[in-house]
Structures are given as structure tokens and as C-alpha cells.
Design a protein around this motif. Sequence first.
Motif, PDB file in Angstrom:
ATOM      1  N   UNK A 129       0.952  -1.179   0.015  1.00  0.00           N
ATOM      2  CA  UNK A 129       0.038   0.115   0.099  1.00  0.00           C
ATOM      3  C   UNK A 129       0.741   1.344  -0.053  1.00  0.00           C
ATOM      4  N   UNK A 130       0.339   2.304  -0.335  1.00  0.00           N
ATOM      5  CA  UNK A 130       1.048   3.551  -0.332  1.00  0.00           C
ATOM      6  C   UNK A 130       0.582   4.308   0.754  1.00  0.00           C
ATOM      7  N   UNK A 131       1.337   4.586   1.895  1.00  0.00           N
ATOM      8  CA  UNK A 131       0.911   4.995   3.229  1.00  0.00           C
ATOM      9  C   UNK A 131       1.591   6.370   3.207  1.00  0.00           C
ATOM     10  N   UNK A 132       0.472   7.434   3.551  1.00  0.00           N
ATOM     11  CA  UNK A 132       0.796   8.766   3.976  1.00  0.00           C
ATOM     12  C   UNK A 132       0.589   8.766   5.496  1.00  0.00           C
ATOM     13  N   UNK A 133       1.673   9.234   6.168  1.00  0.00           N
ATOM     14  CA  UNK A 133       1.623   9.501   7.558  1.00  0.00           C
ATOM     15  C   UNK A 133       1.741  10.803   8.009  1.00  0.00           C
ATOM     16  N   UNK A 134       0.884  11.548   8.812  1.00  0.00           N
ATOM     17  CA  UNK A 134       0.819  12.701   9.106  1.00  0.00           C
ATOM     18  C   UNK A 134       1.697  13.092   9.944  1.00  0.00           C
ATOM     19  N   UNK A 135       1.975  12.284  11.028  1.00  0.00           N
ATOM     20  CA  UNK A 135       2.759  12.684  12.219  1.00  0.00           C
ATOM     21  C   UNK A 135       1.916  12.970  13.325  1.00  0.00           C
ATOM     22  N   UNK A 136       2.549  13.426  14.251  1.00  0.00           N
ATOM     23  CA  UNK A 136       1.738  13.769  15.655  1.00  0.00           C
ATOM     24  C   UNK A 136       0.664  15.069  15.705  1.00  0.00           C
ATOM     25  N   UNK A 137      -0.146  15.086  16.544  1.00  0.00           N
ATOM     26  CA  UNK A 137      -0.885  16.414  16.951  1.00  0.00           C
ATOM     27  C   UNK A 137      -1.506  16.905  15.876  1.00  0.00           C
ATOM     28  N   UNK A 138      -2.437  15.933  15.257  1.00  0.00           N
ATOM     29  CA  UNK A 138      -3.219  16.625  13.912  1.00  0.00           C
ATOM     30  C   UNK A 138      -4.452  16.885  14.389  1.00  0.00           C
ATOM     31  N   UNK A 139      -5.090  18.053  13.787  1.00  0.00           N
ATOM     32  CA  UNK A 139      -6.595  18.372  14.077  1.00  0.00           C
ATOM     33  C   UNK A 139      -7.529  17.574  13.176  1.00  0.00           C
ATOM     34  N   UNK A 140      -8.511  17.707  13.370  1.00  0.00           N
ATOM     35  CA  UNK A 140      -9.598  16.793  12.521  1.00  0.00           C
ATOM     36  C   UNK A 140      -9.398  17.685  11.084  1.00  0.00           C
ATOM     37  N   UNK A 141      -9.619  18.784  11.028  1.00  0.00           N
ATOM     38  CA  UNK A 141      -9.391  19.624   9.935  1.00  0.00           C
ATOM     39  C   UNK A 141      -8.174  19.410   9.046  1.00  0.00           C
ATOM     40  N   UNK A 142      -6.907  19.276   9.691  1.00  0.00           N
ATOM     41  CA  UNK A 142      -5.612  18.724   9.131  1.00  0.00           C
ATOM     42  C   UNK A 142      -5.813  17.392   8.399  1.00  0.00           C
ATOM     43  N   UNK A 143      -6.348  16.374   9.446  1.00  0.00           N
ATOM     44  CA  UNK A 143      -6.522  15.079   8.825  1.00  0.00           C
ATOM     45  C   UNK A 143      -7.368  15.139   7.595  1.00  0.00           C
ATOM     46  N   UNK A 144      -8.819  15.678   7.401  1.00  0.00           N
ATOM     47  CA  UNK A 144      -9.503  15.770   6.651  1.00  0.00           C
ATOM     48  C   UNK A 144      -8.896  16.572   5.357  1.00  0.00           C
ATOM     49  N   UNK A 145      -8.274  17.388   5.357  1.00  0.00           N
ATOM     50  CA  UNK A 145      -7.390  18.192   4.321  1.00  0.00           C
ATOM     51  C   UNK A 145      -6.510  17.330   3.705  1.00  0.00           C
ATOM     52  N   UNK A 146      -5.573  16.673   4.496  1.00  0.00           N
ATOM     53  CA  UNK A 146      -4.736  15.776   4.002  1.00  0.00           C
ATOM     54  C   UNK A 146      -5.448  14.447   3.195  1.00  0.00           C
ATOM     55  N   UNK A 147      -6.178  14.100   3.705  1.00  0.00           N
ATOM     56  CA  UNK A 147      -7.070  12.988   2.968  1.00  0.00           C
ATOM     57  C   UNK A 147      -7.574  13.386   1.636  1.00  0.00           C
ATOM     58  N   UNK A 148      -7.964  14.533   1.525  1.00  0.00           N
ATOM     59  CA  UNK A 148      -8.624  15.263   0.217  1.00  0.00           C
ATOM     60  C   UNK A 148      -7.354  15.313  -0.864  1.00  0.00           C
ATOM     61  N   UNK A 149      -6.344  16.162  -0.149  1.00  0.00           N
ATOM     62  CA  UNK A 149      -5.307  16.478  -1.134  1.00  0.00           C
ATOM     63  C   UNK A 149      -4.414  15.181  -1.424  1.00  0.00           C
ATOM     64  N   UNK A 150      -4.530  14.225  -0.637  1.00  0.00           N
ATOM     65  CA  UNK A 150      -3.721  12.793  -1.197  1.00  0.00           C
ATOM     66  C   UNK A 150      -4.610  12.008  -1.938  1.00  0.00           C
ATOM     67  N   UNK A 151      -5.747  12.151  -1.920  1.00  0.00           N
ATOM     68  CA  UNK A 151      -6.793  11.370  -2.672  1.00  0.00           C
ATOM     69  C   UNK A 151      -6.596   9.822  -2.280  1.00  0.00           C
ATOM     70  N   UNK A 152      -6.764   9.717  -0.889  1.00  0.00           N
ATOM     71  CA  UNK A 152      -6.632   8.332  -0.249  1.00  0.00           C
ATOM     72  C   UNK A 152      -7.794   7.689  -0.417  1.00  0.00           C
ATOM     73  N   UNK A 153      -7.836   6.028  -0.392  1.00  0.00           N
ATOM     74  CA  UNK A 153      -8.933   5.299  -0.165  1.00  0.00           C
ATOM     75  C   UNK A 153      -9.475   4.915   1.019  1.00  0.00           C
ATOM     76  N   UNK A 154      -8.465   5.516   2.053  1.00  0.00           N
ATOM     77  CA  UNK A 154      -8.966   5.075   3.783  1.00  0.00           C
ATOM     78  C   UNK A 154      -8.274   5.850   4.449  1.00  0.00           C
ATOM     79  N   UNK A 155      -8.648   5.814   5.694  1.00  0.00           N
ATOM     80  CA  UNK A 155      -8.073   6.654   6.776  1.00  0.00           C
ATOM     81  C   UNK A 155      -7.831   5.512   7.935  1.00  0.00           C
TER      82      UNK A 155
END
Length: 137
Positions: free
Chosen positions: A35-61
Motif C-alpha cells: 500500500x501507499x501510506x501517507x503518515x501525518x505525524x503527531x498532533x493533527x487536528x480533525x481539519x488537518x486530517x480531512x484536508x490531507x485525506x482530500x489532497x492525497x486522494x486516499x482510499x482509507x484513513x
Amino acid sequence: MEIHKKIRILIAKPGLDGHDRGAKIIARALRDAGMEVIYTGLRQTPQMIAETALQEDVDAVGLSILSGAHLTLVPKILEELNLRKLDELDIFLGGIIPDADIPILKQCGVREVYGPGTPTTKIVEDITRYVLMETKA
């Protein structure tokens, strides 16, 4: 398990929890499974997580929460994903989650919840099955 479609998954550490060893182990197991894994690192806000999911075009979180704030953080993350029209993403949760909270989390939209000691092979198999099942539908 061999993966034919390259699954893209975001692994996120929401909230103030500073322990990411488990998230990194899961990220490595998913990567080793193809799998292609995108790791956000620590202390992410819900907004940061959702925005990263959108920008990275992921299949799952995949979320890792050890702080006990899962009943607060998960609904906020799901709300942020919904705002970005990502409400069909498969959401997986790992961490210290009391058994009584699991049905609540699943009712909110979490696909599976994993506690300490869950074999990485089970997590890989579940994510692969759910994501590929959704892709074929």
C-alpha cells in the motif's frame, strides 16, 4: 496477501497524544503489503486530517488514538471528511478503545476498531478487503 490495486491510506495521529510507535508499526506493515501510506505525524487536528485525506486522494484513513479522546475526536474527523465530500472513505481506528465504545464508533462510521495486540496481518487483510470491495461496487 498480494494487492493488485495500489491502495492509498492515510495514517493519522489526532489530538494531543504523543505516542506514535503503534502508528508507525502499522504504517510499515501496510507499506510492506504494497500500500501507499501517507503518515501525518503527531498532533493533527480533525481539519488537518480531512484536508490531507482530500489532497492525497486516499482510499482509507487509519486513526491511532491512545489518549482516550476517541469519542470526541472521531465524530469531528468524520464531520470534517463529510464537509469535503469524503464520507465514503473507509475509516479504521486503533488504540486503547474500551469495548463499550466500539459499537458507538462503528455506528458513527468507523469500519473496524483494533486494540493492542491485533496482528498486523489482520489489519492488512481487513483494509484490503474493505477498500477493494468498495472499489468493485
